[in-house]
Scaffold this active site. Structure first.
Site, short mmCIF file in Angstrom:
data_model
loop_
_atom_site.label_atom_id
_atom_site.label_comp_id
_atom_site.label_asym_id
_atom_site.label_seq_id
_atom_site.Cartn_x
_atom_site.Cartn_y
_atom_site.Cartn_z
NE ARG A 137 25.30 13.35 39.92
CZ ARG A 137 24.68 13.04 38.79
NH1 ARG A 137 23.79 13.87 38.29
NH2 ARG A 137 24.95 11.91 38.16
CG ASP A 182 23.50 22.10 40.78
OD1 ASP A 182 23.59 20.89 40.49
OD2 ASP A 182 22.42 22.69 40.99
CE1 TYR A 198 22.99 22.08 48.66
CE2 TYR A 198 21.48 20.37 49.41
CZ TYR A 198 22.56 20.78 48.63
OH TYR A 198 23.20 19.87 47.83
NE ARG A 219 21.45 27.52 41.19
CZ ARG A 219 22.00 27.22 40.02
NH1 ARG A 219 22.58 26.04 39.83
NH2 ARG A 219 21.98 28.09 39.04
#
Length: 246
Positions: free
Chosen positions: A49, A51, A111, A195
């Site tokens: 996934r 976001d 990321y 995050r």
């Protein structure tokens, strides 16, 4: 036949990757396009996934079909991209082993989070006074991440996962001409994890918490102890790695 899709997407207009009722998602758009071209219902499985608002480069998903040689059919790839919205681009289609799995066979994911000191009209970075951040302290704290496996403190609450354990291989900040980039690689990530880490590391950079405090936040296994999550628009899933023989 099982195929892997390698693709990029701008997540700004989508409610994340995963299909959801009454929501516009990347997965749903690609499934609809494939089903139209192949004239049968196609379901795809993504590497994981992302976001709402998060972007991806070199994302990977797999699907099955009885149609042969799609990986060599440039016309099919062209038509697929024509059907898809401008925000999604299929780079290529690769033939995979029958049991290859885009999610479960992935061994590393990377990321990157982008902070800039200059106004970004396209909002693909976080515009911030990055010069006020102490990158050395932020890197000292980021280096501590590899000493831990339970990242409950950086996970979205009430998520449906069996474990909050992850193995982080690297986590560091680098300076660019007009800002900072945070890079983190792990075997898996929890929802909102990157995050939340970025937001907490920025508190270290501002001197609001120490490196020792950062470690105590991880050890607390309590999301309420960590900092506010950084905005989604500056986060990119950059790379997913698989075993060579897949």
């Amino acid at each position: 036949m099982r195929y892997f899709l390698i693709l990029d997407y701008n997540g700004a207009k989508f409610c994340g990757w995963q299909r959801q009722p009454n929501q516009d998602t990347v997965q749903e758009r690609i499934e609809r396009a494939l089903s139209t071209l192949l004239r049968t219902n196609i379901e795809i499985v993504g590497a994981g996934r992302t976001d709402t608002g998060v972007h991806a480069r070199n994302y990977v998903a797999h699907f099955d079909t009885e149609t042969d040689n799609l990986h060599t059919n440039s016309d099919f790839l062209y038509k697929l991209n024509c059907i898809l919205p401008f925000d999604i681009n299929i780079q290529r289609i690769a033939q995979a082993k029958p049991d290859a799995h885009a999610r479960f066979d992935a061994i590393r994911r990377t990321y990157k989070y982008y902070i800039t000191t200059q106004k970004d009209v396209f909002r693909y970075t976080l515009t911030h006074r990055a010069k006020n951040l102490d990158i050395n302290k932020m890197n000292d704290a980021a280096a501590k991440l590899i000493n831990y496996t339970d990242f409950t403190s950086f996970s979205k609450l009430n998520t449906d996962v069996k474990t909050n354990n992850c193995t982080i291989y690297e986590a560091f900040w680098t300076e660019t001409g007009n800002g900072l980039v945070f890079t983190i690689t792990a075997n898996r990530f929890l929802r909102n994890m990157v995050r939340a880490i970025v937001g907490t590391l920025m508190e270290v950079g501002y001197g609001k918490i120490s490196v020792s405090d950062f470690c105590q936040i991880i050890e607390a296994k309590d999301r309420n102890k960590a900092g506010t999550s950084a905005p989604a628009q500056a986060l990119f899933l950059e790379k997913i790695e698989y075993p060579y023989d897949i």
